[in-house]
Scaffold this motif. Structure first.
Motif, PDB file in Angstrom:
ATOM      1  N   ILE A  16       0.845  -1.205   0.000  1.00 41.01           N
ATOM      2  CA  ILE A  16       0.000   0.000   0.000  1.00 41.01           C
ATOM      3  C   ILE A  16       0.878   1.251   0.000  1.00 41.01           C
ATOM      4  N   ALA A  17       0.322   2.346  -0.459  1.00 40.01           N
ATOM      5  CA  ALA A  17       1.041   3.616  -0.511  1.00 40.01           C
ATOM      6  C   ALA A  17       1.522   3.972   0.891  1.00 40.01           C
ATOM      7  N   THR A  18       2.832   4.182   1.031  1.00 36.50           N
ATOM      8  CA  THR A  18       3.442   4.425   2.333  1.00 36.50           C
ATOM      9  C   THR A  18       4.552   5.451   2.229  1.00 36.50           C
ATOM     10  N   CYS A  19       4.645   6.278   3.263  1.00 37.80           N
ATOM     11  CA  CYS A  19       5.688   7.296   3.337  1.00 37.80           C
ATOM     12  C   CYS A  19       6.069   7.478   4.799  1.00 37.80           C
ATOM     13  N   ILE A  20       7.328   7.830   5.053  1.00 38.12           N
ATOM     14  CA  ILE A  20       7.761   8.174   6.401  1.00 38.12           C
ATOM     15  C   ILE A  20       8.221   9.624   6.399  1.00 38.12           C
ATOM     16  N   PHE A  21       7.602  10.401   7.314  1.00 43.02           N
ATOM     17  CA  PHE A  21       7.946  11.809   7.519  1.00 43.02           C
ATOM     18  C   PHE A  21       8.719  11.919   8.830  1.00 43.02           C
ATOM     19  N   VAL A  22       9.824  12.663   8.847  1.00 42.34           N
ATOM     20  CA  VAL A  22      10.627  12.836  10.061  1.00 42.34           C
ATOM     21  C   VAL A  22      10.659  14.301  10.478  1.00 42.34           C
ATOM     22  N   GLY A  23      10.540  14.529  11.780  1.00 42.80           N
ATOM     23  CA  GLY A  23      10.693  15.853  12.353  1.00 42.80           C
ATOM     24  C   GLY A  23       9.468  16.730  12.202  1.00 42.80           C
ATOM     25  N   GLU A  24       9.552  17.903  12.843  1.00 43.63           N
ATOM     26  CA  GLU A  24       8.429  18.835  12.811  1.00 43.63           C
ATOM     27  C   GLU A  24       8.177  19.412  11.425  1.00 43.63           C
ATOM     28  N   ASP A  25       9.206  19.410  10.566  1.00 44.63           N
ATOM     29  CA  ASP A  25       9.005  19.901   9.195  1.00 44.63           C
ATOM     30  C   ASP A  25       8.562  18.781   8.259  1.00 44.63           C
ATOM     31  N   HIS A  26       8.394  17.575   8.812  1.00 45.95           N
ATOM     32  CA  HIS A  26       7.861  16.417   8.088  1.00 45.95           C
ATOM     33  C   HIS A  26       8.662  16.123   6.808  1.00 45.95           C
ATOM     34  N   ARG A  27       9.990  16.022   6.969  1.00 44.08           N
ATOM     35  CA  ARG A  27      10.839  15.663   5.833  1.00 44.08           C
ATOM     36  C   ARG A  27      10.535  14.233   5.391  1.00 44.08           C
ATOM     37  N   ILE A  28      10.462  14.032   4.108  1.00 48.53           N
ATOM     38  CA  ILE A  28      10.187  12.712   3.541  1.00 48.53           C
ATOM     39  C   ILE A  28      11.510  11.935   3.515  1.00 48.53           C
ATOM     40  N   VAL A  29      11.559  10.834   4.266  1.00 53.91           N
ATOM     41  CA  VAL A  29      12.802  10.055   4.320  1.00 53.91           C
ATOM     42  C   VAL A  29      12.675   8.700   3.629  1.00 53.91           C
ATOM     43  N   ALA A  30      11.453   8.248   3.416  1.00 48.92           N
ATOM     44  CA  ALA A  30      11.223   6.995   2.695  1.00 48.92           C
ATOM     45  C   ALA A  30       9.834   7.081   2.077  1.00 48.92           C
ATOM     46  N   VAL A  31       9.718   6.611   0.842  1.00 46.39           N
ATOM     47  CA  VAL A  31       8.435   6.648   0.134  1.00 46.39           C
ATOM     48  C   VAL A  31       8.442   5.538  -0.904  1.00 46.39           C
TER      49      VAL A  31
END
Length: 116
Positions: A16-31
């Motif tokens: 399924i469509a998945t993404c990981i956001f890191v930190g308060e600025d929601h940086r995309i680290v995996a998608v």
């Protein structure tokens, strides 16, 4: 906490469509590819803040729920949530089911959100 290739490999393996956001600025680290297809983006977005990558959804509930999940540490979801994405140069309305689950470090602090 930094992510490495193993996290990207895990996200890529999910159906399924998945993404990981890191930190308060929601940086995309995996998608993964299913999420990139929904967003009409490519992997060049990795490392960028979500609001920079998806400015067209700034007025929708998406970012409110993402921020809420990060700050409260509680999962958040939206069923048939309205948003919009740029496709073929035009803003296109879409309705999606999505959820945000906080990820915690060894000190129980939220450091990332996994979105599906």
């Amino acid at each position: 906490m930094l992510f490495n290739n193993s996290e990207q490999t895990i996200v890529d393996a999910l159906p399924i469509a998945t993404c990981i956001f890191v930190g308060e600025d929601h940086r995309i680290v995996a998608v993964n590819d299913p999420m990139l297809k929904i967003w009409n983006k490519d992997r060049s977005i990795i490392g960028l803040p979500a609001e920079m990558v998806l400015p067209e959804i700034g007025g929708h509930v998406f970012f409110d729920l993402l921020g809420q999940a990060y700050s409260s540490g509680e999962p958040a979801q939206n069923t048939e949530g309205h948003t919009a994405f740029i496709r073929d140069g035009h803003l296109q309305d879409v309705y999606l089911n999505y959820s945000f689950k906080p990820l915690r470090n060894a000190s129980s602090e939220v450091y990332a959100i996994i979105a599906t």
